[in-house]
Scaffold this motif. Structure first.
Motif, PDB file in Angstrom:
ATOM      1  N   VAL A 147     -18.180  33.456  32.165  1.00  0.00           N
ATOM      2  CA  VAL A 147     -17.887  33.996  30.838  1.00  0.00           C
ATOM      3  C   VAL A 147     -17.937  35.519  30.901  1.00  0.00           C
ATOM      4  CG1 VAL A 147     -18.518  33.986  28.413  1.00  0.00           C
ATOM      5  CG2 VAL A 147     -18.933  31.962  29.802  1.00  0.00           C
ATOM      6  N   LYS A 148     -16.883  36.165  30.422  1.00  0.00           N
ATOM      7  CA  LYS A 148     -16.797  37.618  30.512  1.00  0.00           C
ATOM      8  C   LYS A 148     -17.050  38.312  29.182  1.00  0.00           C
ATOM      9  CE  LYS A 148     -16.018  37.553  34.832  1.00  0.00           C
ATOM     10  NZ  LYS A 148     -17.117  37.974  35.732  1.00  0.00           N
ATOM     11  N   LYS A 166     -14.204  43.771  21.011  1.00  0.00           N
ATOM     12  CA  LYS A 166     -14.882  43.141  22.139  1.00  0.00           C
ATOM     13  C   LYS A 166     -16.373  43.109  21.870  1.00  0.00           C
ATOM     14  CE  LYS A 166     -15.704  43.844  27.113  1.00  0.00           C
ATOM     15  NZ  LYS A 166     -15.343  44.680  28.283  1.00  0.00           N
ATOM     16  N   ILE A 167     -16.984  41.936  22.032  1.00  0.00           N
ATOM     17  CA  ILE A 167     -18.409  41.770  21.765  1.00  0.00           C
ATOM     18  C   ILE A 167     -19.041  40.944  22.874  1.00  0.00           C
ATOM     19  CG2 ILE A 167     -18.230  41.987  19.252  1.00  0.00           C
ATOM     20  CD1 ILE A 167     -18.154  38.950  19.079  1.00  0.00           C
ATOM     21  N   ALA A 168     -20.361  40.865  22.860  1.00  0.00           N
ATOM     22  CA  ALA A 168     -21.069  40.049  23.844  1.00  0.00           C
ATOM     23  C   ALA A 168     -20.833  38.573  23.569  1.00  0.00           C
ATOM     24  CB  ALA A 168     -22.555  40.361  23.805  1.00  0.00           C
ATOM     25  N   PRO A 169     -20.657  37.749  24.613  1.00  0.00           N
ATOM     26  CA  PRO A 169     -20.352  36.332  24.396  1.00  0.00           C
ATOM     27  C   PRO A 169     -21.486  35.543  23.768  1.00  0.00           C
ATOM     28  CG  PRO A 169     -20.673  36.781  26.727  1.00  0.00           C
ATOM     29  CD  PRO A 169     -20.631  38.101  26.039  1.00  0.00           C
ATOM     30  N   PHE A 227     -12.130  36.619  10.393  1.00  0.00           N
ATOM     31  CA  PHE A 227     -11.836  36.936  11.787  1.00  0.00           C
ATOM     32  C   PHE A 227     -11.809  35.655  12.606  1.00  0.00           C
ATOM     33  CE2 PHE A 227     -12.778  41.104  10.415  1.00  0.00           C
ATOM     34  CZ  PHE A 227     -12.407  42.013  11.391  1.00  0.00           C
ATOM     35  N   ALA A 228     -10.907  35.612  13.575  1.00  0.00           N
ATOM     36  CA  ALA A 228     -10.930  34.555  14.593  1.00  0.00           C
ATOM     37  C   ALA A 228     -11.816  35.017  15.742  1.00  0.00           C
ATOM     38  CB  ALA A 228      -9.520  34.265  15.093  1.00  0.00           C
ATOM     39  N   ALA A 229     -12.429  34.061  16.419  1.00  0.00           N
ATOM     40  CA  ALA A 229     -13.314  34.391  17.542  1.00  0.00           C
ATOM     41  C   ALA A 229     -12.807  33.706  18.798  1.00  0.00           C
ATOM     42  CB  ALA A 229     -14.743  33.964  17.239  1.00  0.00           C
ATOM     43  N   GLU A 230     -12.725  34.470  19.882  1.00  0.00           N
ATOM     44  CA  GLU A 230     -12.252  33.954  21.164  1.00  0.00           C
ATOM     45  C   GLU A 230     -13.293  34.255  22.235  1.00  0.00           C
ATOM     46  OE1 GLU A 230      -8.345  34.416  24.103  1.00  0.00           O
ATOM     47  OE2 GLU A 230      -9.042  36.140  22.928  1.00  0.00           O
ATOM     48  N   TRP A 231     -13.661  33.225  22.994  1.00  0.00           N
ATOM     49  CA  TRP A 231     -14.539  33.398  24.151  1.00  0.00           C
ATOM     50  C   TRP A 231     -13.693  33.286  25.404  1.00  0.00           C
ATOM     51  CZ3 TRP A 231     -16.177  31.816  19.513  1.00  0.00           C
ATOM     52  CH2 TRP A 231     -17.419  32.289  19.055  1.00  0.00           C
ATOM     53  N   VAL A 232     -13.856  34.240  26.320  1.00  0.00           N
ATOM     54  CA  VAL A 232     -12.989  34.341  27.491  1.00  0.00           C
ATOM     55  C   VAL A 232     -13.814  34.233  28.761  1.00  0.00           C
ATOM     56  CG1 VAL A 232     -11.265  35.743  28.693  1.00  0.00           C
ATOM     57  CG2 VAL A 232     -11.435  35.845  26.189  1.00  0.00           C
ATOM     58  N   SER A 233     -13.376  33.362  29.665  1.00  0.00           N
ATOM     59  CA  SER A 233     -13.989  33.280  30.988  1.00  0.00           C
ATOM     60  C   SER A 233     -12.937  33.583  32.040  1.00  0.00           C
ATOM     61  CB  SER A 233     -14.590  31.889  31.232  1.00  0.00           C
ATOM     62  OG  SER A 233     -13.566  30.915  31.333  1.00  0.00           O
ATOM     63  N   HIS A 234     -13.407  33.986  33.208  1.00  0.00           N
ATOM     64  CA  HIS A 234     -12.501  34.239  34.335  1.00  0.00           C
ATOM     65  C   HIS A 234     -13.134  33.645  35.578  1.00  0.00           C
ATOM     66  CE1 HIS A 234     -10.466  36.342  37.624  1.00  0.00           C
ATOM     67  NE2 HIS A 234      -9.453  36.490  36.782  1.00  0.00           N
TER      68      HIS A 234
END
Length: 431
Positions: A269-270, A244-247, A258-265
């Motif tokens: 953006v979380k 887990k890293i900062a967006p 590595f694959a990178a995923e950005w997640v929002s809820h």
């Protein structure tokens, strides 16, 4: 498991009594040197007694503005320290409802930093489901904090060993997993330093480095605790895992393997997550929760710049962070950017896409405060939503200067159109 020094969790003061032991209860926090299972530290232990539990229930929904009077009344019948601990936990639980929901939050225990840094439960559940889909059945959760991710891993049927070097935090994590996933697979919480913890035999890692210090957020990934380079190396050596890293991480810092995923809820953006697994392509993905919509990089060029159309599309923040504007707007055949450096998309036609919010534009104006003020007064606009991208204007100060009055509402976009400072007025497009 190889022994680790007690200094990972702190030593008892000279002459202090040894901690009391108890029969193991799943899960339980323990020291990384295979020392005795310890009772919860004084700050938590009294709250786990029947009196503490009854007091927590009594103060659950108290009004913090009336806390002094409530504390004075409760101290007539309960120890002052217990009242303070219960009120403190009640405040933290109220703050945690936004992340965990009322049912879970009011059964959990927190520290102030734990509430701030814990993963939202819906995001943690998404990650746990993805790990399980990769075939993971055992996860070592490094820097587990108050155990939010450990809870969702256990709920997903994954055995978890959660590690945190702070004794109080480790005990809280153990209490939270006991409370929220009592029927899950084997789980334990270990008090140890993640960087010296023995990872022999780990099937997969989840690493959540600390990204805050006393002075605020840490933006340099090598200033994380532990550093991002350490976490990347640990996951590589294990062969499977997530970090887990900062967006806002620069894309050039994402390793090629590595694959990178950005997640929002809910549109916010979380986090970003780096994924590593055998056969997993190094793609960029944006995931929108709670819907679960995903868009992945396909190498498409950004849309061309075009004049403003009838509709403006605001991409989800995860889409913007992942640089996936083109992939997210393929359903908009006549779409283009308002400016080549701004993530606002415009179109003459209305198309529904889960990755953008559509607005119907009524006016496109050069930036001019007096002109906007007159227009809003004429239209009796009293409620104005200010959105900005590529503008230095402070929304609250901008709204104050407009001196709004009226029964109507609208949205103004402060941005650039082909390089020129502009204002676009509009409202959410009809559904």
């Amino acid at each position: 498991m190889a022994p680790h020094p007690l200094s990972a969790c702190g030593r008892r003061p000279a002459g202090a009594a040894a901690p009391r032991t108890r029969s193991p209860a799943w899960p339980t926090a323990r020291l990384a040197d295979n020392g005795p299972v310890t009772e919860e530290p004084p700050g938590l232990a009294p709250l786990l007694t029947p009196e503490g539990q009854a007091l927590l229930a009594q103060v659950r929904d108290h009004d913090p503005s009336h806390e002094l009077a409530l504390a004075t009344r409760l101290r007539r019948d309960h120890p002052a320290g217990l009242v303070s601990a219960a009120l403190g936990q009640a405040r933290l639980r109220q703050r945690a409802v936004a992340k965990f929901g009322a049912e879970d939050a009011h059964r959990m225990y927190f520290t102030p930093n734990g509430v701030e840094q814990a993963t939202r439960s819906a995001v943690a559940a998404h990650r746990a489901a993805r790990l399980r889909a990769l075939g993971v059945r055992r996860v070592t959760d490094l820097c587990c904090g108050i155990g939010g991710d450990a809870v969702e891993l256990a709920r997903a049927g994954i055995a978890v060993t959660a590690v945190d070097k702070d004794p109080m935090t480790a005990e809280i994590a153990a209490a939270n997993v006991r409370a929220l996933a009592p029927a899950g697979p084997p789980a334990e919480v270990v008090c140890a330093d993640a960087t010296t913890y023995d990872l022999t035999g780990a099937q997969a890692l989840f690493v959540d480095p600390a990204r805050r210090r006393g002075s605020g957020r840490v933006f340099d990934p090598e200033a994380y605790a532990p550093p991002l380079s350490w976490a990347i190396d640990a996951v590589r050596r294990t062969g499977l895992g997530a970090i887990k890293i900062a967006p806002g991480i620069p894309h050039e810092l994402v390793p090629d393997d590595f694959a990178a995923e950005w997640v929002s809820h809910g549109g916010d953006v979380k986090e970003a997550v780096l994924w590593h697994a055998p056969g997993l392509p190094p793609a960029r993905t944006a995931t929108l929760l709670p819907e679960g919509a995903e868009v992945t990089a396909a190498g498409l060029p950004d849309p061309a710049v075009r004049p403003p159309g009838r509709y403006l599309y605001e991409p989800d923040g995860a889409v913007i962070r992942a640089h996936l504007i083109a992939e997210a707007t393929t359903a908009l055949p006549d779409a283009g950017l308002l400016d080549e450096t701004i993530a606002y998309v415009t179109s003459d036609t209305l198309h529904r896409t889960p990755f953008t919010t559509a607005y119907e534009i009524t006016d496109v104006l050069p930036f001019n405060l007096k002109r906007l003020k007159a227009l809003l007064r004429e239209r009796e606009v009293g409620i104005l939503t200010v959105k900005k991208r590529g503008s230095a204007v402070e929304p609250e100060e901008f709204r104050r200067k407009l001196k709004l009055k009226g029964k109507n509402e609208t949205t103004v976009f402060l941005t650039r159109v082909a390089g020129a400072p502009s204002m676009l007025l509009g409202n959410p497009a009809p559904k």
